[in-house]
Design a protein around this motif. Structure first.
Motif: not given
Lengths: 262, 218
Positions: A154-164, B96-100
């Protein structure tokens, strides 16, 4: 809550519409695409014989065609990779001992070295092309969710998504500061003033990032965040076409493997 | 009969010795009130909001919210759910990435199921005229869209009070008009920080000034 009467078209533009025909590959479940890509990469790097390597490249090209990759930009990206490797590949024939093939300025190039160079060239291009065709066609967010779906920590995924999410916000902050420096006549030179100013620039960026991250956490706490990110995504079921794609891809990987060891 | 939502009394807050923000400040908010919070730049208006929802703690004084005195972090968890704070910069709020996902974040934290959350997302977005925004990527939205989605994310928690920190900041005239229209029709009690007099006149009825660390009703 009452609904506002007017709906301004400037603000509410139509949701980004998908192109009328989506290429087959882009409809495949992202998780399946990711797994297939990883399997293909592992099989391909294990290959050493020319027929199976050509087969792997053929598969990658087929995948690229099915994903309808833009030829020009795809070739450009692959050229970037090849450019990165060119020195290593160019030196290989001269450093690997074996039967001489030709000589340049008194240095002998070996047959074995030439083969090895060709092998690496084929392998890397096949894998990169497959990456561009399968995960490369996903939205970054889709890739994040696919990783979460595959139980990546999970931590890695969150890191990735926050970076994006925030890399563009930081980029904008950098450009704003840079523009304001330029507006006050700053040009990069090789002197102490330049180094100091650039140091200030990055220091300021760092401070702003920390402050922003604090504000983000505050905003998250305002909405009830207590250390865990809940997920809205329901576990998407793997459909028939996804399964078919997985089976065909797996068969192709096995075929490559058999060809190699035949 | 009016119901007291917030009562802050004798609040003292300073970041450090030089920066005293509030000294012996009192503030009350009744249900149904719509208050404009005005004051100079750096007077501490945002800090007051942060104190109200427990993002900062006062050095002295009591904060009473929704009928209870709140002191510890866990007291404020409920306060934050019932008093929705809209941040100045929507980029801070939409993570969050998406609005939803972003709009669903609050409801999910409040213990709603994914399915319930999805229904809330749809109805909240629809109520703000943002139908079809569910799968949009938050960082690709325009500034105006971001502000409205951030408001949707706050409203999805169905708060009793909205604390709006410069909601019209950096919006074009059209988006500002739309936001004003939305806010005028919302049933919630409001406290609004803004320097936009015209906007305040439409959205609020009372006015509180923050000056030299004290709050006075005008």
């Amino acid at each position: 809550m009452t609904r506002p009467e007017q709906t301004s078209s400037a603000i509410v533009d139509a949701a980004a519409t998908q192109p009328p025909t989506t290429p087959l590959l882009r409809n495949i479940d992202p998780r399946v695409r990711l797994v297939v890509c990883i399997a293909f990469a592992f099989v391909t790097v294990s290959l050493i014989h020319m027929p199976s390597l050509l087969g792997a490249l053929g598969l990658a090209v087929a995948a690229a065609v099915m994903a309808r990759l833009e030829p020009a930009s795809t070739l450009k990206r692959m050229a970037a990779l090849d450019g990165f490797m060119i020195f290593v590949l160019g030196l290989l024939p001269f450093t690997i001992p074996g039967a001489p093939a030709f000589s340049v300025a008194g240095f002998e190039a070996s047959h074995e070295g030439l083969w090895r160079a060709a092998e690496i060239l084929l392998k890397s291009n096949a894998v990169v092309l497959m990456i561009l065709a399968l995960p490369g066609t996903m939205e970054q967010v889709e890739l994040g969710h696919a990783m979460a779906g595959l139980r990546v920590p999970e931590k890695f995924v969150h890191l990735f998504l926050f970076t994006v999410r925030y890399i563009e916000v930081l980029g904008r902050e950098y450009r704003r500061l840079r523009t304001s420096m330029r507006a006050r006549g700053f040009t990069m030179r090789c002197n102490l003033h330049t180094w100091r100013s650039v140091g200030y620039l990055f220091g300021m960026l760092m401070i702003r990032s920390i402050e922003r991250s604090e504000r983000i956490v505050a905003a998250m706490r305002c909405r009830g965040f207590q250390g865990r990110l809940p997920s809205l995504a329901d576990t998407q079921t793997v459909r028939g076409t996804d399964r078919a794609f997985a089976v065909v891809s797996l068969a192709a990987c096995i075929a490559l493997f058999t060809l190699e060891h035949a | 009969m009016s119901e007291l939502l917030f009562r802050l009394s004798g609040i003292h807050f300073a970041y450090d010795r030089q920066r005293i923000v509030l000294r012996d400040a009192d503030f009350e908010l009744q249900r149904g009130e719509r208050i404009a919070l005005v004051g100079r730049n750096g007077a501490g208006k945002t800090t007051l909001f942060h104190l109200m929802v427990g993002l900062q703690r006062p050095q002295s004084g009591t904060i009473e919210a929704f009928g209870k005195v709140r002191t510890a972090e866990k007291d404020f968890v409920e306060v934050r759910a019932r008093a929705g704070l809209l941040f100045q910069d929507s980029d801070d709020q939409l993570f969050c990435p998406t609005v939803a996902e972003d709009v669903a974040f609050g409801p999910l934290n409040l213990g709603k199921s994914a399915q319930e959350a999805r229904i809330i997302v749809r109805s909240t977005l629809a109520s703000l005229g943002l139908e079809g925004f569910e799968d949009r990527i938050t960082h690709k939205l325009s500034g105006g869209q971001k502000r409205l989605v951030a408001l949707a994310a706050v409203l999805a928690m169905e708060p009793d009070v909205l604390l709006l920190d410069e909601p019209t900041n950096a919006l074009d005239a059209e988006t500002e008009a739309r936001l004003t229209d939305i806010l005028v029709h919302l049933p919630q009690s409001l406290v609004v920080i803004s320097h936009d007099e015209e906007f305040l006149a439409r959205v609020t009825q009372a006015r509180v000034r923050l000056e030299s660390g004290r709050l006075t009703r005008e």
